[in-house]
Design a protein around this motif. Structure first.
Motif, PDB file in Angstrom:
ATOM      1  N   GLU A 193       0.845  -1.185   0.000  1.00  0.00           N
ATOM      2  CA  GLU A 193       0.000   0.000   0.000  1.00  0.00           C
ATOM      3  C   GLU A 193       0.883   1.239   0.000  1.00  0.00           C
ATOM      4  O   GLU A 193       1.961   1.254   0.598  1.00  0.00           O
ATOM      5  CB  GLU A 193      -0.931  -0.006   1.216  1.00  0.00           C
ATOM      6  CG  GLU A 193      -0.232  -0.094   2.563  1.00  0.00           C
ATOM      7  CD  GLU A 193      -1.205  -0.189   3.724  1.00  0.00           C
ATOM      8  OE1 GLU A 193      -1.287   0.792   4.508  1.00  0.00           O
ATOM      9  OE2 GLU A 193      -1.864  -1.237   3.846  1.00  0.00           O
ATOM     10  N   GLY A 194       0.439   2.257  -0.720  1.00  0.00           N
ATOM     11  CA  GLY A 194       1.207   3.490  -0.810  1.00  0.00           C
ATOM     12  C   GLY A 194       2.036   3.559  -2.084  1.00  0.00           C
ATOM     13  O   GLY A 194       1.896   2.742  -2.998  1.00  0.00           O
ATOM     14  N   THR A 195       2.917   4.562  -2.124  1.00  0.00           N
ATOM     15  CA  THR A 195       3.793   4.785  -3.272  1.00  0.00           C
ATOM     16  C   THR A 195       5.179   4.254  -2.951  1.00  0.00           C
ATOM     17  O   THR A 195       5.796   4.668  -1.967  1.00  0.00           O
ATOM     18  CB  THR A 195       3.882   6.287  -3.606  1.00  0.00           C
ATOM     19  OG1 THR A 195       2.578   6.784  -3.907  1.00  0.00           O
ATOM     20  CG2 THR A 195       4.790   6.526  -4.802  1.00  0.00           C
ATOM     21  N   TYR A 196       5.672   3.343  -3.761  1.00  0.00           N
ATOM     22  CA  TYR A 196       6.988   2.759  -3.497  1.00  0.00           C
ATOM     23  C   TYR A 196       7.556   2.151  -4.773  1.00  0.00           C
ATOM     24  O   TYR A 196       6.847   1.863  -5.739  1.00  0.00           O
ATOM     25  CB  TYR A 196       6.916   1.695  -2.400  1.00  0.00           C
ATOM     26  CG  TYR A 196       5.920   0.578  -2.637  1.00  0.00           C
ATOM     27  CD1 TYR A 196       6.292  -0.605  -3.280  1.00  0.00           C
ATOM     28  CD2 TYR A 196       4.600   0.693  -2.211  1.00  0.00           C
ATOM     29  CE1 TYR A 196       5.379  -1.628  -3.479  1.00  0.00           C
ATOM     30  CE2 TYR A 196       3.684  -0.327  -2.405  1.00  0.00           C
ATOM     31  CZ  TYR A 196       4.079  -1.485  -3.039  1.00  0.00           C
ATOM     32  OH  TYR A 196       3.173  -2.496  -3.247  1.00  0.00           O
ATOM     33  N   LEU A 197       8.866   1.972  -4.753  1.00  0.00           N
ATOM     34  CA  LEU A 197       9.592   1.263  -5.799  1.00  0.00           C
ATOM     35  C   LEU A 197      10.121  -0.022  -5.188  1.00  0.00           C
ATOM     36  O   LEU A 197      10.857   0.021  -4.198  1.00  0.00           O
ATOM     37  CB  LEU A 197      10.750   2.117  -6.325  1.00  0.00           C
ATOM     38  CG  LEU A 197      11.792   1.403  -7.198  1.00  0.00           C
ATOM     39  CD1 LEU A 197      11.171   0.895  -8.495  1.00  0.00           C
ATOM     40  CD2 LEU A 197      12.976   2.327  -7.491  1.00  0.00           C
ATOM     41  N   THR A 198       9.731  -1.158  -5.754  1.00  0.00           N
ATOM     42  CA  THR A 198      10.237  -2.435  -5.273  1.00  0.00           C
ATOM     43  C   THR A 198      11.002  -3.116  -6.398  1.00  0.00           C
ATOM     44  O   THR A 198      10.539  -3.170  -7.543  1.00  0.00           O
ATOM     45  CB  THR A 198       9.095  -3.334  -4.743  1.00  0.00           C
ATOM     46  OG1 THR A 198       9.651  -4.585  -4.309  1.00  0.00           O
ATOM     47  CG2 THR A 198       8.031  -3.588  -5.794  1.00  0.00           C
ATOM     48  N   ALA A 224       2.451   1.759  -7.054  1.00  0.00           N
ATOM     49  CA  ALA A 224       3.780   1.173  -6.907  1.00  0.00           C
ATOM     50  C   ALA A 224       4.462   0.973  -8.264  1.00  0.00           C
ATOM     51  O   ALA A 224       3.814   0.934  -9.314  1.00  0.00           O
ATOM     52  CB  ALA A 224       3.684  -0.163  -6.178  1.00  0.00           C
ATOM     53  N   PHE A 225       5.781   0.843  -8.196  1.00  0.00           N
ATOM     54  CA  PHE A 225       6.600   0.474  -9.346  1.00  0.00           C
ATOM     55  C   PHE A 225       7.306  -0.839  -8.984  1.00  0.00           C
ATOM     56  O   PHE A 225       8.034  -0.887  -7.985  1.00  0.00           O
ATOM     57  CB  PHE A 225       7.635   1.559  -9.660  1.00  0.00           C
ATOM     58  CG  PHE A 225       7.033   2.905  -9.976  1.00  0.00           C
ATOM     59  CD1 PHE A 225       6.809   3.302 -11.282  1.00  0.00           C
ATOM     60  CD2 PHE A 225       6.678   3.782  -8.946  1.00  0.00           C
ATOM     61  CE1 PHE A 225       6.256   4.539 -11.572  1.00  0.00           C
ATOM     62  CE2 PHE A 225       6.128   5.023  -9.218  1.00  0.00           C
ATOM     63  CZ  PHE A 225       5.915   5.403 -10.542  1.00  0.00           C
ATOM     64  N   HIS A 226       7.076  -1.852  -9.774  1.00  0.00           N
ATOM     65  CA  HIS A 226       7.626  -3.185  -9.490  1.00  0.00           C
ATOM     66  C   HIS A 226       8.558  -3.566 -10.636  1.00  0.00           C
ATOM     67  O   HIS A 226       8.108  -3.809 -11.760  1.00  0.00           O
ATOM     68  CB  HIS A 226       6.478  -4.202  -9.357  1.00  0.00           C
ATOM     69  CG  HIS A 226       6.936  -5.598  -9.044  1.00  0.00           C
ATOM     70  ND1 HIS A 226       6.610  -6.234  -7.868  1.00  0.00           N
ATOM     71  CD2 HIS A 226       7.668  -6.492  -9.752  1.00  0.00           C
ATOM     72  CE1 HIS A 226       7.127  -7.451  -7.867  1.00  0.00           C
ATOM     73  NE2 HIS A 226       7.779  -7.630  -9.010  1.00  0.00           N
ATOM     74  N   LEU A 227       9.868  -3.627 -10.366  1.00  0.00           N
ATOM     75  CA  LEU A 227      10.869  -3.920 -11.392  1.00  0.00           C
ATOM     76  C   LEU A 227      11.680  -5.111 -10.913  1.00  0.00           C
ATOM     77  O   LEU A 227      12.627  -4.966 -10.137  1.00  0.00           O
ATOM     78  CB  LEU A 227      11.755  -2.700 -11.635  1.00  0.00           C
ATOM     79  CG  LEU A 227      10.991  -1.422 -12.043  1.00  0.00           C
ATOM     80  CD1 LEU A 227      11.905  -0.211 -12.030  1.00  0.00           C
ATOM     81  CD2 LEU A 227      10.360  -1.585 -13.420  1.00  0.00           C
ATOM     82  N   GLY A 228      11.271  -6.309 -11.353  1.00  0.00           N
ATOM     83  CA  GLY A 228      11.800  -7.541 -10.789  1.00  0.00           C
ATOM     84  C   GLY A 228      12.689  -8.326 -11.726  1.00  0.00           C
ATOM     85  O   GLY A 228      12.586  -8.234 -12.955  1.00  0.00           O
ATOM     86  N   THR A 229      13.559  -9.141 -11.123  1.00  0.00           N
ATOM     87  CA  THR A 229      14.474 -10.015 -11.851  1.00  0.00           C
ATOM     88  C   THR A 229      14.381 -11.419 -11.281  1.00  0.00           C
ATOM     89  O   THR A 229      14.356 -11.598 -10.054  1.00  0.00           O
ATOM     90  CB  THR A 229      15.927  -9.520 -11.724  1.00  0.00           C
ATOM     91  OG1 THR A 229      16.027  -8.194 -12.234  1.00  0.00           O
ATOM     92  CG2 THR A 229      16.884 -10.426 -12.482  1.00  0.00           C
TER      93      THR A 229
END
Length: 425
Positions: A193-198, A224-229
Motif C-alpha cells: 500500500e502506498g507509493t513505493y519502488l520495489t 507502486a513500481f515493481h521492477l523484478g528479476t
C-alpha cells in the motif's frame, strides 16, 4: 526520462545507507552501476516502458513497519510461511513450525552458510540496473535450501509486504537451492500500500533431477513500481515450472532468465490483468545450453482502459543443444479501443535438430461468441465477463494451491465485472 534525470535518480537511489553484510557482492554491483545509467526509451529493451514517472518522485529508505497479515494467509500454508515487511524480516508474522526437518527456510541475515551462493546464478554482464540496485542495497531476504531427495509435501509461502506512508524503495531478495532429487512447491507473493519502488531479485538453482513449482503473484499498490528479476539454472534432468500473475502496480516489469542443461524442463507461464493506465512489461530469456531440454511458455494479457502490455520473449538454442523442444505463445485480449499491446516472441536457433515454435495474437472478444452467449440467455455484460474469464482460466486452473486458485479466480472475475461497469458509466 532524459539521461540526466536517469543519472540523478540512480544517484538518489544509491544514497541510502549500505548494509555491512556481503561487502564484496555490493562493491561489484556498485562498480557496475557506476558505469551505466538507468535505462530510457532510447534503449531497445525499454523502448515501450518509460520510467520518467520515477524521476518525479523522491524515494527514501524503507523503515521497519508492522502489518496485519491475516488477510494474506492461506490455510494450506499456515505453518510454512516467512514474511518480510518493507524488506525486513517480520518474525511476529512468520511461522515455520510445519517446515520439514532438513529444510532451511529462514532470513538471509541468519543463514551465513548460503552466502557463497548469493549472486552467483546467471551472468553478471548486461544485467538490469535494478538487479544491481537490489544487490547494492538489500537489507534482508529469504533463503530456501532443500536437501537431496527430500520431497516437501506442503507448499511453502513467502510474503513480501510493503507499507509506505511516504515514497520508499524496497529490495526483496530470495535465494532458492534444491539439491539433487528434491521436490518443492513455493508460493511467492508481493502486496503493498502506498507509493513505493520495489526491485525484487530471485535466484534459483535446481540440481539434477530436482523439481521446483513456483507460483508468483504480484498484487502491489496501484501507485507502486515493481521492477523484478528472476534467474534460474536448471541442471540435468531437473524441472522448473513458474507461473507469474501480475495484477497490481502502476508500472511493472518482470525479467525471467532461465538456463537449461541436458534433459532439463522449464515452464514460464504468465498472466497480466491491466486496466486504467497500468503498464506491465515482461522480458524473458530462455537459454537452451545443452541437448534434449524442453521449454514451454504461455504469456497472456488482458488489457483494458488506457493500459499497456509489453512482451518480449527470447528463446536461444545453442549450437550443441540438439534435440531441443521449445514452444512459446503470446496471447493478448484488448477490452477497449485505447488499450495497447506490444508483443515480440523470438527464436534464435543455432542447432539443426530441434522442434521450436512461437506465435502471437492480439485481438478483441469475438462478436460471434458474444452473440452466441446472448442468444442462450446471458446479458451483454455477463457474456463479456464469461469470455474474459475464460481467456484467463487455463492459466489459473493449474494453480495447485486450492485457496490461492479460488482467490485469484475471484479477483479476475471482480476485475472483469468492474470493467463492464466502467463501460456503462
Amino acid at each position: 526520462m532524459t539521461s540526466a534525470v536517469a543519472a540523478n535518480l540512480l544517484s538518489d537511489l544509491l544514497s541510502g545507507p549500505r548494509p555491512s553484510e556481503w561487502d564484496s557482492l555490493r562493491e561489484e554491483a556498485e562498480a557496475r552501476l557506476a558505469r551505466r545509467d538507468l535505462p530510457t526509451t532510447r534503449d531497445e529493451d525499454w523502448k515501450y516502458t518509460d520510467l520518467k514517472a520515477l524521476g518525479a518522485i523522491t524515494f527514501g529508505p524503507a523503515p521497519r513497519a508492522t502489518v496485519d497479515v491475516s488477510g494474506h494467509l492461506l490455510p494450506e500454508m499456515v505453518g510454512t510461511r516467512q514474511v518480510f515487511v518493507n524488506g525486513h524480516h517480520a518474525p511476529h508474522a512468520s511461522c515455520a513450525s510445519a517446515v520439514p526437518a532438513g529444510v532451511r527456510f529462514l532470513p538471509l541475515s541468519t543463514a551465513s552458510e548460503a552466502c557463497h551462493a548469493l549472486g552467483t546464478v546467471g551472468p553478471t554482464h548486461n544485467q538490469s540496473p535494478f538487479e544491481d540496485l537490489n544487490t547494492a542495497r538489500f537489507v534482508d531476504g529469504a533463503v530456501l535450501l532443500v536437501p537431496k531427495n527430500l520431497k516437501v509435501a506442503l507448499p511453502l509461502h513467502l510474503l513480501f509486504l510493503t507499507k509506505a506512508e511516504t515514497p520508499i524503495t524496497v529490495f526483496p531478495r530470495l535465494l532458492v537451492v534444491l539439491e539433487r532429487g528434491a521436490e518443492l512447491e513455493l508460493v511467492e507473493e508481493h502486496h503493498g500500500e502506498g507509493t513505493y519502488l520495489t526491485c525484487p531479485v530471485v535466484e534459483i538453482r535446481v540440481a539434477e533431477g530436482a523439481v521446483l513449482r513456483h507460483e508468483r503473484v504480484q498484487r502491489d499498490s496501484d501507485e507502486a513500481f515493481h521492477l523484478g528479476t528472476l534467474k534460474a539454472e536448471v541442471a540435468k534432468g531437473g524441472q522448473y515450472h513458474s507461473r507469474t500473475l501480475s495484477f497490481g502496480a502502476r508500472l511493472s516489469r518482470q525479467q525471467p532468465w532461465v538456463r537449461l542443461a541436458e534433459g532439463a524442463e522449464a515452464t514460464l507461464d504468465g498472466l497480466a490483468l491491466l486496466d486504467g493506465a497500468q503498464v506491465a512489461d515482461t522480458h524473458s530469456f530462455m537459454l537452451h545450453a545443452e541437448p534434449h531440454a524442453s521449454s514451454h511458455q504461455l504469456h497472456k494479457c488482458i488489457v483494458d482502459g488506457h493500459a499497456r502490455a509489453v512482451f518480449n520473449g527470447q528463446v536461444l538454442v545453442a549450437p550443441k543443444a540438439q534435440g531441443t523442444d521449445a514452444k512459446q505463445q503470446s496471447r493478448n485480449l484488448l477490452l477497449s479501443e485505447t488499450a495497447r499491446v506490444d508483443t515480440k516472441p523470438q527464436l534464435e536457433i543455432y542447432a539443426d535438430d530441434v522442434k521450436c515454435s512461437h506465435g502471437a495474437t492480439v485481438g478483441a472478444l469475438d462478436p460471434e461468441e458474444l452473440f452466441y452467449l446472448q442468444s442462450r440467455g446471458l446479458n451483454a455484460d455477463d457474456a463479456r465477463n464469461l469470455l474474459t474469464y475464460g481467456f484467463a482460466a487455463d492459466v489459473l486452473t493449474h494453480i495447485p494451491v486450492a485457496s490461492l486458485r479460488r482467490a485469484l479466480r475471484q479477483l479476475v472475475m471482480a476485475r472483469t465485472q468492474a470493467a463492464s461497469l466502467g463501460d456503462l458509466a
